[in-house]
Design a protein around this motif. Structure first.
Motif, PDB file in Angstrom:
ATOM      1  N   THR A  40       0.866  -1.173   0.000  1.00 61.89           N
ATOM      2  CA  THR A  40       0.000   0.000   0.000  1.00 61.89           C
ATOM      3  C   THR A  40       0.907   1.228   0.000  1.00 61.89           C
ATOM      4  O   THR A  40       1.924   1.242   0.705  1.00 61.89           O
ATOM      5  CB  THR A  40      -0.960   0.036   1.207  1.00 61.89           C
ATOM      6  N   LEU A  44       3.052   0.332   5.868  1.00 63.09           N
ATOM      7  CA  LEU A  44       2.540  -0.741   6.712  1.00 63.09           C
ATOM      8  C   LEU A  44       3.338  -0.851   8.002  1.00 63.09           C
ATOM      9  O   LEU A  44       4.524  -0.529   8.035  1.00 63.09           O
ATOM     10  CB  LEU A  44       2.655  -2.093   5.999  1.00 63.09           C
ATOM     11  N   HIS A  65      -1.325  -3.277   9.972  1.00 63.94           N
ATOM     12  CA  HIS A  65      -2.005  -1.985   9.976  1.00 63.94           C
ATOM     13  C   HIS A  65      -1.399  -1.096   8.892  1.00 63.94           C
ATOM     14  O   HIS A  65      -0.201  -1.160   8.628  1.00 63.94           O
ATOM     15  CB  HIS A  65      -1.842  -1.276  11.323  1.00 63.94           C
ATOM     16  N   GLU A  66      -2.241  -0.273   8.298  1.00 68.56           N
ATOM     17  CA  GLU A  66      -1.770   0.724   7.356  1.00 68.56           C
ATOM     18  C   GLU A  66      -1.213   1.891   8.172  1.00 68.56           C
ATOM     19  O   GLU A  66      -1.866   2.379   9.089  1.00 68.56           O
ATOM     20  CB  GLU A  66      -2.940   1.174   6.489  1.00 68.56           C
ATOM     21  N   LYS A  71      -5.404   1.823   9.901  1.00 70.55           N
ATOM     22  CA  LYS A  71      -6.464   0.878   9.560  1.00 70.55           C
ATOM     23  C   LYS A  71      -5.946  -0.558   9.682  1.00 70.55           C
ATOM     24  O   LYS A  71      -4.868  -0.887   9.194  1.00 70.55           O
ATOM     25  CB  LYS A  71      -6.944   1.147   8.137  1.00 70.55           C
ATOM     26  N   TYR A  72      -6.741  -1.427  10.345  1.00 74.40           N
ATOM     27  CA  TYR A  72      -6.416  -2.845  10.451  1.00 74.40           C
ATOM     28  C   TYR A  72      -6.579  -3.495   9.084  1.00 74.40           C
ATOM     29  O   TYR A  72      -7.550  -3.239   8.375  1.00 74.40           O
ATOM     30  CB  TYR A  72      -7.341  -3.524  11.473  1.00 74.40           C
ATOM     31  N   LEU A  73      -5.627  -4.357   8.715  1.00 70.34           N
ATOM     32  CA  LEU A  73      -5.682  -5.092   7.456  1.00 70.34           C
ATOM     33  C   LEU A  73      -5.695  -6.583   7.778  1.00 70.34           C
ATOM     34  O   LEU A  73      -4.859  -7.068   8.537  1.00 70.34           O
ATOM     35  CB  LEU A  73      -4.481  -4.754   6.576  1.00 70.34           C
ATOM     36  N   ASP A  74      -6.625  -7.306   7.203  1.00 68.60           N
ATOM     37  CA  ASP A  74      -6.807  -8.727   7.509  1.00 68.60           C
ATOM     38  C   ASP A  74      -5.899  -9.597   6.640  1.00 68.60           C
ATOM     39  O   ASP A  74      -6.325 -10.147   5.625  1.00 68.60           O
ATOM     40  CB  ASP A  74      -8.267  -9.117   7.318  1.00 68.60           C
ATOM     41  N   TYR A  75      -4.636  -9.684   7.030  1.00 68.31           N
ATOM     42  CA  TYR A  75      -3.648 -10.524   6.349  1.00 68.31           C
ATOM     43  C   TYR A  75      -2.954 -11.402   7.367  1.00 68.31           C
ATOM     44  O   TYR A  75      -2.944 -11.100   8.567  1.00 68.31           O
ATOM     45  CB  TYR A  75      -2.570  -9.673   5.660  1.00 68.31           C
TER      46      TYR A  75
END
Length: 99
Positions: A40, A44, A65-66, A71-75
């Motif tokens: 992104t 990150l 998180h970004e 923002k939480y990122l589901d990875y």
């Protein structure tokens, strides 16, 4: 493959003594190649809860998180990335214990 560019570490307080052993929170700023699905332009970071008990140490939890939005990122981490993060945390654990 991710690259750790900066980090911070703190002891997670357990005032009630509920958790076995000690917990540490690592915030790892990471870079990934532009062709990686994780990429992104906003950057990150990983929030890693690292557990140290008599039986050994391990990653208890990892969240992506970004950076600019938090923002939480589901990875999930891949196996080689888990090994890299675990080794990094083990190496930098004495810094947290010294605080």
């Amino acid at each position: 493959m991710l690259t750790i560019t900066a980090y911070s570490v703190e002891v997670v307080k357990d005032p009630f003594g509920i958790l076995a052993g000690q917990r540490y929170e690592f915030i790892l700023d990471i870079e990934v190649p532009e062709d990686d699905e994780l990429y992104t332009p906003n950057g990150l970071y990983l929030r890693v809860i690292y557990s140290v008990e008599e039986s050994g140490s391990r990653i208890a939890k990892v969240d992506f998180h970004e950076s600019s939005t938090d923002k939480y990122l589901d990875y999930d981490l891949e196996e080689d990335e888990i090994q890299l993060v675990d080794a990094f945390c083990k190496e930098h654990l004495p810094e947290a214990k010294a605080k």
